[in-house]
Scaffold this motif. Sequence first.
Motif, PDB file in Angstrom:
ATOM      1  N   GLY A 121       0.793  -1.218   0.000  1.00  0.00           N
ATOM      2  CA  GLY A 121       0.000   0.000   0.000  1.00  0.00           C
ATOM      3  C   GLY A 121       0.825   1.268   0.000  1.00  0.00           C
ATOM      4  N   MET A 122       0.348   2.267  -0.743  1.00  0.00           N
ATOM      5  CA  MET A 122       0.999   3.567  -0.844  1.00  0.00           C
ATOM      6  C   MET A 122       0.452   4.520   0.203  1.00  0.00           C
ATOM      7  SD  MET A 122       3.177   5.475  -2.207  1.00  0.00           S
ATOM      8  CE  MET A 122       3.530   7.236  -2.231  1.00  0.00           C
ATOM      9  N   SER A 123       1.344   5.209   0.899  1.00  0.00           N
ATOM     10  CA  SER A 123       1.001   6.232   1.887  1.00  0.00           C
ATOM     11  C   SER A 123       2.237   7.100   2.063  1.00  0.00           C
ATOM     12  CB  SER A 123       0.599   5.589   3.221  1.00  0.00           C
ATOM     13  OG  SER A 123       1.748   5.036   3.862  1.00  0.00           O
ATOM     14  N   PRO A 124       2.123   8.233   2.763  1.00  0.00           N
ATOM     15  CA  PRO A 124       3.325   9.035   3.021  1.00  0.00           C
ATOM     16  C   PRO A 124       4.412   8.248   3.754  1.00  0.00           C
ATOM     17  CG  PRO A 124       1.366  10.350   3.435  1.00  0.00           C
ATOM     18  CD  PRO A 124       0.888   8.948   3.184  1.00  0.00           C
ATOM     19  N   VAL A 125       3.993   7.371   4.683  1.00  0.00           N
ATOM     20  CA  VAL A 125       4.984   6.544   5.389  1.00  0.00           C
ATOM     21  C   VAL A 125       5.620   5.557   4.414  1.00  0.00           C
ATOM     22  CG1 VAL A 125       5.337   4.854   7.226  1.00  0.00           C
ATOM     23  CG2 VAL A 125       3.773   6.775   7.590  1.00  0.00           C
ATOM     24  N   SER A 126       4.810   4.999   3.509  1.00  0.00           N
ATOM     25  CA  SER A 126       5.331   4.062   2.517  1.00  0.00           C
ATOM     26  C   SER A 126       6.406   4.704   1.660  1.00  0.00           C
ATOM     27  CB  SER A 126       4.200   3.559   1.615  1.00  0.00           C
ATOM     28  OG  SER A 126       3.225   2.868   2.343  1.00  0.00           O
TER      29      SER A 126
ATOM     30  N   ARG B  45      -4.310   1.059  -6.463  1.00  0.00           N
ATOM     31  CA  ARG B  45      -4.942   2.368  -6.624  1.00  0.00           C
ATOM     32  C   ARG B  45      -3.975   3.328  -7.329  1.00  0.00           C
ATOM     33  NH1 ARG B  45      -5.703   3.625  -0.488  1.00  0.00           N
ATOM     34  NH2 ARG B  45      -3.486   3.151  -0.722  1.00  0.00           N
ATOM     35  N   GLU B  46      -4.138   3.511  -8.610  1.00  0.00           N
ATOM     36  CA  GLU B  46      -3.213   4.367  -9.350  1.00  0.00           C
ATOM     37  C   GLU B  46      -3.270   5.808  -8.852  1.00  0.00           C
ATOM     38  OE1 GLU B  46      -2.993   4.050 -13.512  1.00  0.00           O
ATOM     39  OE2 GLU B  46      -3.267   1.874 -13.566  1.00  0.00           O
ATOM     40  N   GLU B  47      -4.435   6.224  -8.382  1.00  0.00           N
ATOM     41  CA  GLU B  47      -4.552   7.603  -7.888  1.00  0.00           C
ATOM     42  C   GLU B  47      -3.700   7.850  -6.652  1.00  0.00           C
ATOM     43  OE1 GLU B  47      -7.858   5.205  -5.903  1.00  0.00           O
ATOM     44  OE2 GLU B  47      -6.918   5.342  -7.887  1.00  0.00           O
ATOM     45  N   ALA B  48      -3.343   6.782  -5.926  1.00  0.00           N
ATOM     46  CA  ALA B  48      -2.523   6.928  -4.724  1.00  0.00           C
ATOM     47  C   ALA B  48      -1.115   7.398  -5.051  1.00  0.00           C
ATOM     48  CB  ALA B  48      -2.460   5.598  -3.966  1.00  0.00           C
ATOM     49  N   PHE B  49      -0.707   7.275  -6.322  1.00  0.00           N
ATOM     50  CA  PHE B  49       0.647   7.658  -6.717  1.00  0.00           C
ATOM     51  C   PHE B  49       0.690   9.026  -7.392  1.00  0.00           C
ATOM     52  CE2 PHE B  49       0.602   3.067  -6.444  1.00  0.00           C
ATOM     53  CZ  PHE B  49       1.791   2.781  -5.796  1.00  0.00           C
ATOM     54  N   ALA B  50      -0.436   9.721  -7.421  1.00  0.00           N
ATOM     55  CA  ALA B  50      -0.489  11.031  -8.072  1.00  0.00           C
ATOM     56  C   ALA B  50       0.497  11.994  -7.415  1.00  0.00           C
ATOM     57  CB  ALA B  50      -1.911  11.591  -8.006  1.00  0.00           C
ATOM     58  N   GLY B  51       1.344  12.583  -8.223  1.00  0.00           N
ATOM     59  CA  GLY B  51       2.303  13.567  -7.722  1.00  0.00           C
ATOM     60  C   GLY B  51       3.467  12.980  -6.951  1.00  0.00           C
ATOM     61  N   VAL B  52       3.611  11.650  -6.969  1.00  0.00           N
ATOM     62  CA  VAL B  52       4.674  10.989  -6.215  1.00  0.00           C
ATOM     63  C   VAL B  52       5.739  10.477  -7.181  1.00  0.00           C
ATOM     64  CG1 VAL B  52       5.261   9.086  -4.667  1.00  0.00           C
ATOM     65  CG2 VAL B  52       3.094  10.302  -4.385  1.00  0.00           C
TER      66      VAL B  52
ATOM     67  N   LEU C 277       1.504  -0.365   5.480  1.00  0.00           N
ATOM     68  CA  LEU C 277       1.626   0.972   6.063  1.00  0.00           C
ATOM     69  C   LEU C 277       0.510   1.918   5.624  1.00  0.00           C
ATOM     70  CD1 LEU C 277       5.479   1.329   5.344  1.00  0.00           C
ATOM     71  CD2 LEU C 277       4.420   0.681   7.518  1.00  0.00           C
ATOM     72  N   THR C 278      -0.729   1.384   5.444  1.00  0.00           N
ATOM     73  CA  THR C 278      -1.789   2.246   4.913  1.00  0.00           C
ATOM     74  C   THR C 278      -2.912   2.556   5.891  1.00  0.00           C
ATOM     75  OG1 THR C 278      -3.191   0.451   4.091  1.00  0.00           O
ATOM     76  CG2 THR C 278      -1.398   1.220   2.643  1.00  0.00           C
ATOM     77  N   HIS C 279      -3.093   1.759   6.935  1.00  0.00           N
ATOM     78  CA  HIS C 279      -4.272   1.843   7.820  1.00  0.00           C
ATOM     79  C   HIS C 279      -5.537   1.387   7.104  1.00  0.00           C
ATOM     80  CE1 HIS C 279      -2.302   3.623  11.215  1.00  0.00           C
ATOM     81  NE2 HIS C 279      -1.966   4.713  10.574  1.00  0.00           N
ATOM     82  N   ASP C 280      -5.412   0.760   5.935  1.00  0.00           N
ATOM     83  CA  ASP C 280      -6.573   0.263   5.192  1.00  0.00           C
ATOM     84  C   ASP C 280      -6.584  -1.258   5.320  1.00  0.00           C
ATOM     85  OD1 ASP C 280      -8.474  -0.598   3.383  1.00  0.00           O
ATOM     86  OD2 ASP C 280      -7.901   0.851   1.831  1.00  0.00           O
ATOM     87  N   PRO C 281      -7.513  -1.817   6.107  1.00  0.00           N
ATOM     88  CA  PRO C 281      -7.516  -3.270   6.317  1.00  0.00           C
ATOM     89  C   PRO C 281      -7.721  -4.067   5.040  1.00  0.00           C
ATOM     90  CG  PRO C 281      -9.517  -2.275   7.194  1.00  0.00           C
ATOM     91  CD  PRO C 281      -8.590  -1.152   6.868  1.00  0.00           C
TER      92      PRO C 281
END
Length: 327
Positions: free
Chosen positions: A177-182, A202-209, A239-243
């Motif tokens: 999972g993608m997150s700022p911590v990831s 989730r491709e949108e999770a990588f926007a601007g990264v 590292l996402t908090h998404d179960p």
Amino acid sequence: MQHLDLQVIEQALAWAQSGETVWLCTVLATFGSSPRGPGSWLVARSDGRHVGSLSGGCVEEDFLERLQDGEFVDRIQVVLYGDAQGEPRESRITLPCGGILKVLIERLPANSMTLDQLETMQSALRGQRHLIRCVNLSSGETRFDVDDGLGPRVVEQIEREIVHLRIGPAARLIIAGMSPVSASCAEFARTLGFEVILCDPREEAFAGVDLPGIEVKHILPSMFISAGGCHAATAVVALTHDPRIDDLAMMEAVCTSAFYIGVMGSLQTSKLRAERLHRIGGLSAEQISRLHMPIGLNLGSKTPAEIALAVMADIIRVQRGRSRDAL
């Protein structure tokens, strides 16, 4: 970025396949302080192009200069760097840290024997198996023995003029999972030499990264893990908090030989997750005990970078076989 060991061997293999003779250098031993440990590799061509590291600078410069001057024509050679008692040419290098480096230098011509050796080493680094590469320091002859992966990377049998070089899977980090911590964790791990694979559908999770050197897979991490993404030198972190991402990744990871499996969350969240994984996921108490949750060392971390630092520090601790009490 691939683990440095894997990079070195894959580059050596590519050069050999194109008909180039390569020189494979291995740190056999260090005395005193040294920036690189036993087993570290560097591969070079006669024109000075190289991948890998022996000391972080001075030793590489000397070796490459001498290589381009036509030295190291022997099949095999052992050189001491930083040794005041060594030969004049060798002793001119004084390591900044004051240490001594013992380096094995092998000239590997582009033939079928070299290709077989490098392909075998590549397969071990990619997680296929643990091996010991036995090198005769007199003749240069080599053979491979099956290994359990335990013990020091280099063992010298001085009286028999044989050195055993342990080769195992390259260290890998799978981030679920993608997150700022990831993102911070991926950058830390890449710097530490891990092969980093970040999975998130989730491709949108990588926007601007921008994650240079990180392998990104737009699939569920649980799918990548279940398809054989883990080996014994793999760490898996969620590292996402998404179960929907974290829990599924944990359920698959505990069925692998990964040496570290961790998931982010508070003590209360971790307790609820353990209950959920047992009730819904069918995980046993033994499987749940493999999970590091809350993940990471207790550094009082608050920001994504601080949490990532705590995660990677804990992974290194387990990788090195250190208990928390020993810190």
